[in-house]
Design an enzyme around this catalytic site. Structure first.
Site, short mmCIF file in Angstrom:
data_model
loop_
_atom_site.label_atom_id
_atom_site.label_comp_id
_atom_site.label_asym_id
_atom_site.label_seq_id
_atom_site.Cartn_x
_atom_site.Cartn_y
_atom_site.Cartn_z
N MET A 1 -4.21 -6.94 -7.09
CA MET A 1 -3.66 -7.97 -7.96
C MET A 1 -4.70 -8.93 -8.53
O MET A 1 -4.34 -9.94 -9.11
CB MET A 1 -2.53 -8.72 -7.24
N HIS B 1 0.54 1.00 -13.11
CA HIS B 1 1.33 -0.18 -13.49
C HIS B 1 2.79 0.23 -13.63
O HIS B 1 3.08 1.28 -14.22
CB HIS B 1 0.79 -0.75 -14.81
N LEU C 1 -7.73 -9.56 -11.27
CA LEU C 1 -8.29 -9.02 -12.51
C LEU C 1 -9.80 -8.87 -12.33
O LEU C 1 -10.47 -9.81 -11.90
CB LEU C 1 -7.98 -9.99 -13.66
N ASN D 1 -5.85 2.70 -12.66
CA ASN D 1 -4.85 1.72 -12.22
C ASN D 1 -3.46 2.32 -12.41
O ASN D 1 -3.27 3.19 -13.26
CB ASN D 1 -4.98 0.44 -13.06
N GLY E 1 0.77 -1.25 0.00
CA GLY E 1 0.00 0.00 0.00
C GLY E 1 0.79 1.29 0.00
O GLY E 1 0.32 2.32 0.50
N ASN F 1 1.43 3.08 -2.66
CA ASN F 1 0.69 4.01 -3.53
C ASN F 1 -0.51 4.59 -2.80
O ASN F 1 -0.79 5.79 -2.92
CB ASN F 1 0.27 3.34 -4.84
C1 GAR Z 1 3.17 -1.05 -7.54
O1 GAR Z 1 4.46 -1.06 -8.08
C2 GAR Z 1 2.13 -1.05 -8.66
O2 GAR Z 1 2.53 -0.31 -9.77
C3 GAR Z 1 2.05 -2.53 -8.98
O3 GAR Z 1 2.08 -3.16 -7.73
C4 GAR Z 1 2.84 -2.36 -6.82
C5 GAR Z 1 2.02 -2.11 -5.57
O4 GAR Z 1 2.79 -1.47 -4.59
N1 GAR Z 1 0.86 -2.84 -9.71
C6 GAR Z 1 0.80 -3.74 -10.70
O5 GAR Z 1 1.75 -4.41 -11.04
C7 GAR Z 1 -0.56 -3.87 -11.38
N2 GAR Z 1 -0.46 -4.64 -12.56
P1 GAR Z 1 2.10 -0.78 -3.34
O6 GAR Z 1 1.18 -1.83 -2.70
O7 GAR Z 1 3.23 -0.44 -2.43
O8 GAR Z 1 1.34 0.42 -3.83
#
Ligand code: GAR
Length: 203
Positions: free
Chosen positions: A90, A109, A92, A107, A12, A14
């Site tokens: 994670m 990525h 879909l 989203n 989390g 982000n």
């Molecule tokens: C982030 O790097 C995000 O971009 C990626 O998962 C991570 C989550 O980190 N998302 C994907 O790969 C989606 N396809 P976080 O839980 O620390 O935000």
């Protein structure tokens, strides 16, 4: 004030960047609820710490994907959520969910889409040997890591990068552009035209 619902499966960071932007007054929005498909997600702890409603919705507790997603939608609806933020979520989402929140799901990525969709995007970039990597915020459509692109940020790939070192430099950019993209939405500056996002400079 724009009402956000955040879906997150893991640590989390982000989510944290969005919480911080709201707290700093940089983003005029309110996180109404954080929902996770993972009971142990650090994202839920982060939400609770900031007095944000934190909900675990476990896929194993439902007979099928539609019931699972309906449970998420119920939580979002209960909180009058206007924009759904996928922050390291994670799972879909099915066409049913995507259509329910048509053009109201974002989203992030960790690649310069349309390159390197799916898991381990940073390792995919290293394996390919690209010299520039990065991250993308986009509206979600029915594909995996597809949909109209809102913002991207580039990061130089270094000779001695590992998956971890590249991921951590990309993550810094993620934390910058995700709140920025939500801010553009909150200000009514995003328009989707022919599958592309136009950013209106001023209203
Ligand atoms: C982030 O790097 C995000 O971009 C990626 O998962 C991570 C989550 O980190 N998302 C994907 O790969 C989606 N396809 P976080 O839980 O620390 O935000």
């Amino acid at each position: 004030m724009l009402k956000l619902g955040v879906l997150a499966s893991g640590r989390g960071t982000n989510l944290q960047s969005i919480i911080d932007a709201v707290k700093a007054g940089e983003l005029e929005a309110e996180i109404e609820v954080v929902i996770s498909d993972n009971q142990d997600a650090q994202a839920l702890e982060r939400a609770a710490k900031h007095q944000i409603e934190a909900r675990y919705v476990g896929p194993g507790n439902y007979d099928n994907i539609q019931d699972f997603e309906q449970a998420i939608i119920d939580q979002l609806e209960r909180n009058d959520v206007e924009l759904v933020i996928l922050a390291g979520f994670m799972k879909l989402l099915s066409p049913y969910f995507i259509e329910y929140y048509q053009s109201r799901i974002m989203n992030i990525h960790p690649s310069l889409l349309p390159a390197f969709k799916g898991l381990h995007a940073q390792q995919q970039a290293l394996d390919y040997g690209v010299k520039v990597a990065g991250c993308t915020v986009h509206f979600v459509d029915q594909g995996m890591d597809t949909g109209p692109i809102i913002l991207q940020a580039a990061v130089e790939v270094k000779e001695d990068d590992t998956e971890e070192s590249l991921a951590s430099r990309i993550l810094e950019e993620e934390h910058r552009i995700y709140p920025a993209a939500i801010k553009l939405y909150a200000e009514g500056k995003l328009e989707i035209e022919g599958g592309k996002v136009k950013i209106k400079e001023s209203l």
